[in-house]
Design a protein around this motif. Sequence first.
Motif, mmCIF file in Angstrom:
data_model
loop_
_atom_site.group_PDB
_atom_site.id
_atom_site.type_symbol
_atom_site.label_atom_id
_atom_site.label_comp_id
_atom_site.label_asym_id
_atom_site.label_seq_id
_atom_site.Cartn_x
_atom_site.Cartn_y
_atom_site.Cartn_z
ATOM 1 N N CYS A 64 12.407 22.550 23.020
ATOM 2 C CA CYS A 64 13.595 22.919 22.229
ATOM 3 C C CYS A 64 14.736 21.950 22.503
ATOM 4 O O CYS A 64 15.402 21.478 21.571
ATOM 5 C CB CYS A 64 14.037 24.339 22.552
ATOM 6 S SG CYS A 64 12.942 25.646 21.970
ATOM 7 N N GLY A 68 15.722 19.238 19.809
ATOM 8 C CA GLY A 68 17.085 19.425 19.319
ATOM 9 C C GLY A 68 17.934 18.183 19.471
ATOM 10 O O GLY A 68 18.699 17.814 18.579
ATOM 11 N N HIS A 71 16.567 15.481 16.870
ATOM 12 C CA HIS A 71 16.333 15.867 15.478
ATOM 13 C C HIS A 71 17.117 15.036 14.465
ATOM 14 O O HIS A 71 16.683 14.896 13.322
ATOM 15 C CB HIS A 71 16.598 17.363 15.275
ATOM 16 C CG HIS A 71 18.038 17.724 15.084
ATOM 17 N ND1 HIS A 71 18.934 17.801 16.138
ATOM 18 C CD2 HIS A 71 18.733 18.030 13.967
ATOM 19 C CE1 HIS A 71 20.117 18.147 15.664
ATOM 20 N NE2 HIS A 71 20.031 18.292 14.349
ATOM 21 N N ILE A 113 9.157 19.737 15.418
ATOM 22 C CA ILE A 113 10.556 20.176 15.512
ATOM 23 C C ILE A 113 11.446 19.204 14.733
ATOM 24 O O ILE A 113 12.291 19.617 13.938
ATOM 25 C CB ILE A 113 11.009 20.279 16.983
ATOM 26 C CG1 ILE A 113 10.393 21.507 17.648
ATOM 27 C CG2 ILE A 113 12.533 20.315 17.086
ATOM 28 C CD1 ILE A 113 10.572 21.563 19.161
ATOM 29 N N HIS A 117 13.109 20.374 10.939
ATOM 30 C CA HIS A 117 14.404 21.013 11.204
ATOM 31 C C HIS A 117 15.220 21.274 9.942
ATOM 32 O O HIS A 117 16.106 22.111 9.953
ATOM 33 C CB HIS A 117 15.222 20.216 12.231
ATOM 34 C CG HIS A 117 15.914 19.018 11.687
ATOM 35 N ND1 HIS A 117 15.316 17.772 11.621
ATOM 36 C CD2 HIS A 117 17.163 18.859 11.191
ATOM 37 C CE1 HIS A 117 16.168 16.911 11.110
ATOM 38 N NE2 HIS A 117 17.299 17.539 10.840
ATOM 39 N N PRO A 126 8.180 24.542 9.814
ATOM 40 C CA PRO A 126 8.138 24.719 11.267
ATOM 41 C C PRO A 126 6.841 25.436 11.663
ATOM 42 O O PRO A 126 6.522 26.491 11.111
ATOM 43 C CB PRO A 126 9.359 25.591 11.561
ATOM 44 C CG PRO A 126 10.266 25.398 10.393
ATOM 45 C CD PRO A 126 9.357 25.177 9.222
ATOM 46 N N ALA A 131 10.061 25.214 16.935
ATOM 47 C CA ALA A 131 10.566 24.541 15.730
ATOM 48 C C ALA A 131 11.489 25.471 14.943
ATOM 49 O O ALA A 131 12.511 25.034 14.407
ATOM 50 C CB ALA A 131 9.404 24.057 14.859
ATOM 51 N N VAL A 134 14.871 25.530 16.861
ATOM 52 C CA VAL A 134 15.721 24.356 16.633
ATOM 53 C C VAL A 134 16.267 24.362 15.215
ATOM 54 O O VAL A 134 17.450 24.067 15.001
ATOM 55 C CB VAL A 134 14.954 23.046 16.941
ATOM 56 C CG1 VAL A 134 15.778 21.836 16.530
ATOM 57 C CG2 VAL A 134 14.610 22.974 18.425
ATOM 58 N N SER A 135 15.447 24.707 14.237
ATOM 59 C CA SER A 135 15.926 24.771 12.855
ATOM 60 C C SER A 135 17.059 25.791 12.729
ATOM 61 O O SER A 135 18.078 25.531 12.076
ATOM 62 C CB SER A 135 14.766 25.126 11.914
ATOM 63 O OG SER A 135 15.193 25.126 10.573
ATOM 64 N N ASP A 138 20.186 24.447 14.475
ATOM 65 C CA ASP A 138 20.812 23.423 13.640
ATOM 66 C C ASP A 138 21.705 24.066 12.582
ATOM 67 O O ASP A 138 22.835 23.626 12.356
ATOM 68 C CB ASP A 138 19.719 22.566 12.999
ATOM 69 C CG ASP A 138 20.268 21.382 12.225
ATOM 70 O OD1 ASP A 138 21.270 20.783 12.653
ATOM 71 O OD2 ASP A 138 19.675 21.044 11.181
#
Length: 161
Positions: A64, A68, A71, A113, A117, A126, A131, A134-135, A138
């Motif tokens: 993560c 992250g 990304h 990931i 994202h 994802p 994933a 992190v999405s 974001d």
Amino acid sequence: MVTINLANWNAFLDCLDGLLYTPEVQSMRRLPHHPGVNCYEHSVFVAYVAFRIGRRYGLDYRACARGGLLHDLYLYDCRDASAHPGNQCLDHPEFALRNAAALTALSQKERNIIQAHMWPLAVHLPRSREAWAVSSADKICATLEVLGVWKRLRMRAVLAA
């Protein structure tokens, strides 16, 4: 609100294996991103929030944090239309993945990931809970940045140091 304490911050930094201090990641400081936020600040914010989500829910928090951070490692000014061939929302995950893979070895999870994202705007779905974390991070961070809440968070002071 996301809080930073020394134990969390040090554990987060340990997950990044020095990536934060590479010239490529540091160069993101020069790239504008959301209003009043550069690409470096945004990426570290996303990475830290995703790291905290990962730890909270028993996920691979290292993936993560790394995913992250990397990304948005596309390394061009997104406001310069000549810097990328098409739609920034669709293109930049592929550029970021290429740059991240050149910078460090990536797991399949970290690759997904980075590629996924921008879902649902991008084509990659994802494929792991990391994933999705992190999405989600974001989108949360981008919203806080656009609304100006970012300016009042302690994290900005930590990043400026």
